[in-house]
Design an enzyme around this catalytic site. Structure first.
Site, PDB file in Angstrom:
ATOM      1  N   ASP A 106      -1.095   5.437   2.585  1.00  0.00           N
ATOM      2  CA  ASP A 106      -0.984   5.246   1.130  1.00  0.00           C
ATOM      3  C   ASP A 106       0.164   4.298   0.785  1.00  0.00           C
ATOM      4  OD1 ASP A 106       0.406   7.553   2.303  1.00  0.00           O
ATOM      5  OD2 ASP A 106       1.386   7.710   0.364  1.00  0.00           O
ATOM      6  N   TYR A 129       8.032  -0.090   6.205  1.00  0.00           N
ATOM      7  CA  TYR A 129       6.964   0.658   6.886  1.00  0.00           C
ATOM      8  C   TYR A 129       5.600   0.270   6.293  1.00  0.00           C
ATOM      9  CZ  TYR A 129       3.944   4.714   7.860  1.00  0.00           C
ATOM     10  OH  TYR A 129       2.890   5.529   8.211  1.00  0.00           O
ATOM     11  N   LYS A 133       2.457  -1.523   8.190  1.00  0.00           N
ATOM     12  CA  LYS A 133       1.127  -0.905   8.299  1.00  0.00           C
ATOM     13  C   LYS A 133       0.063  -1.815   7.679  1.00  0.00           C
ATOM     14  CE  LYS A 133       0.245   2.711   9.685  1.00  0.00           C
ATOM     15  NZ  LYS A 133      -0.102   3.173  11.062  1.00  0.00           N
ATOM     16  N   TRP A 154       0.836  11.841   3.610  1.00  0.00           N
ATOM     17  CA  TRP A 154       1.597  13.097   3.674  1.00  0.00           C
ATOM     18  C   TRP A 154       1.118  13.994   4.825  1.00  0.00           C
ATOM     19  CZ3 TRP A 154       2.900  15.218  -1.894  1.00  0.00           C
ATOM     20  CH2 TRP A 154       3.369  14.187  -2.700  1.00  0.00           C
TER      21      TRP A 154
END
Ligand SMILES: NC(=O)c1ccc[n+]([C@@H]2O[C@H](COP(=O)([O-])OP(=O)(O)OC[C@H]3O[C@@H](n4cnc5c(N)ncnc54)[C@H](OP(=O)(O)O)[C@@H]3O)[C@@H](O)[C@H]2O)c1
Length: 296
Positions: A106, A129, A133, A154
């Site tokens: 996300d 990060y 990604k 999460w």
């Protein structure tokens, strides 16, 4: 695409790597699970060597640089592991006609939308990060070949470093916990992700083109504060002391090196429409994880 596959799992000791091994064991599949010692995503030659030696028909890449805050001071390493390595994996997979399954996040989004993010929404990562990604997604697409990229959020499990385990530890030490209440998302268990991955792959029609990005999270939404409250509501109070008071705070009151999106909710509609696969609610998945922790 069912049993009889040669499956290479990378990130064998990570939360998802452990659950993928469970989800793919016990059938006709031959499963090889490698950790960083045998396949270091920061060292391209070890990736090529592992792919050549195992010669898989299916690669499940659960390895990643996941230290979100540390990535702010190690952006090059994060980019090598999360950005460049997936592209090399995709090239190698294409060469031997293997399917590559990869996981993204996300955090490719900036969190500014009010509804759940869909796959076609514009990406705009807020931190290193997320940028690494996103580069991984793009390098896989550029390599071509058959691939499934599952963006999730999460992630937690009975093992490793995660919010659930941190809450249970801090809850035994402190009388009050101040938890961010204005970032929302869907806590997702590694076990639910691994089972959904297997369900998708087992149902693939080899005559169709399903390559691409799909969102894959547990159903529902909450904040970190809501997640913490639900954990302490479900886990029996320890003998030594009561669970702490959980106080909701704004993310501005809990500064971290990496900025995080306010809205991390991902729509799973495309995953369900394409493959008929849905994950459990985050509350049910939490219950299952706590049950596993009691019995393991
Ligand atoms: N955790 C989350 O909240 C979250 C959220 C969204 C998306 N995701 C994505 O979901 C996937 C699975 O994450 P996870 O939660 O299972 O992460 P995890 O528990 O941190 O596991 C990651 C694994 O990758 C390994 N690894 C790190 N650097 C490596 C390298 N250079 N070469 C080989 N292996 C390396 C780690 O090994 P060591 O143990 O040796 O460090 C660890 O076993 C990742 O793609 C992640 O980006 C995770």
């Amino acid at each position: 695409m069912t049993d009889g596959r040669r499956v290479l799992i990378l990130g064998a000791q990570g939360q998802l790597g452990i659950e993928l091994q469970k989800a793919f064991q016990g059938g006709a599949d031959e499963v090889v699970a490698l950790g960083r010692q045998s396949c270091d995503l920061a060292a391209p030659e070890t990736i090529r060597k592992a792919m050549a030696e195992v010669n898989p028909t299916l690669v499940l890449n659960a390895a990643a640089y996941t230290a979100v805050d540390r990535a702010e001071s190690e952006p090059e390493l994060a980019m090598r592991v999360n950005g460049e390595a997936p592209g090399i994996l995709a090239e190698e997979a294409r060469r031997i006609n293997a399917l590559l399954v990869h996981y993204s996040t996300d955090y490719v989004f900036d969190g500014s939308k009010n509804e759940p993010w869909v796959e076609e929404d514009a990406v705009n990562p807020l931190n290193e990060y997320g940028r690494s990604k996103l580069a991984g997604e793009q390098n896989i697409a550029q390599a071509g070949g058959r691939c499934l990229i599952f963006r999730t959020s999460w992630v937690y499990s009975p093992h490793g470093t995660n919010f659930l385990r941190t809450m249970l530890r801090l809850g035994r030490e402190r009388d009050q916990l101040r938890i961010v209440n204005d970032q929302i998302g869907a806590p997702t268990t590694a076990a639910a992700l691994a089972r959904a991955t297997r369900a998708v792959i087992d149902g693939l029609d080899t005559n169709e083109n399903w390559s691409g990005i799909y969102h894959m999270t547990c159903a529902g939404e909450t904040s970190w504060y809501g997640f913490a409250q639900e954990i302490f509501r479900r886990v029996p109070v320890p003998k030594q002391k009561n669970w702490p008071d959980v106080v909701g705070i704004l993310d501005t009151e809990y500064p971290t090196p990496a900025k995080r999106p306010k809205n991390s909710m991902l729509s799973n509609a495309k995953l369900y429409a394409r493959f008929g696969v849905a994950l459990p609610s985050w509350q049910d998945a939490l219950g299952e994880t706590l049950q596993t922790m009691r019995t393991e």
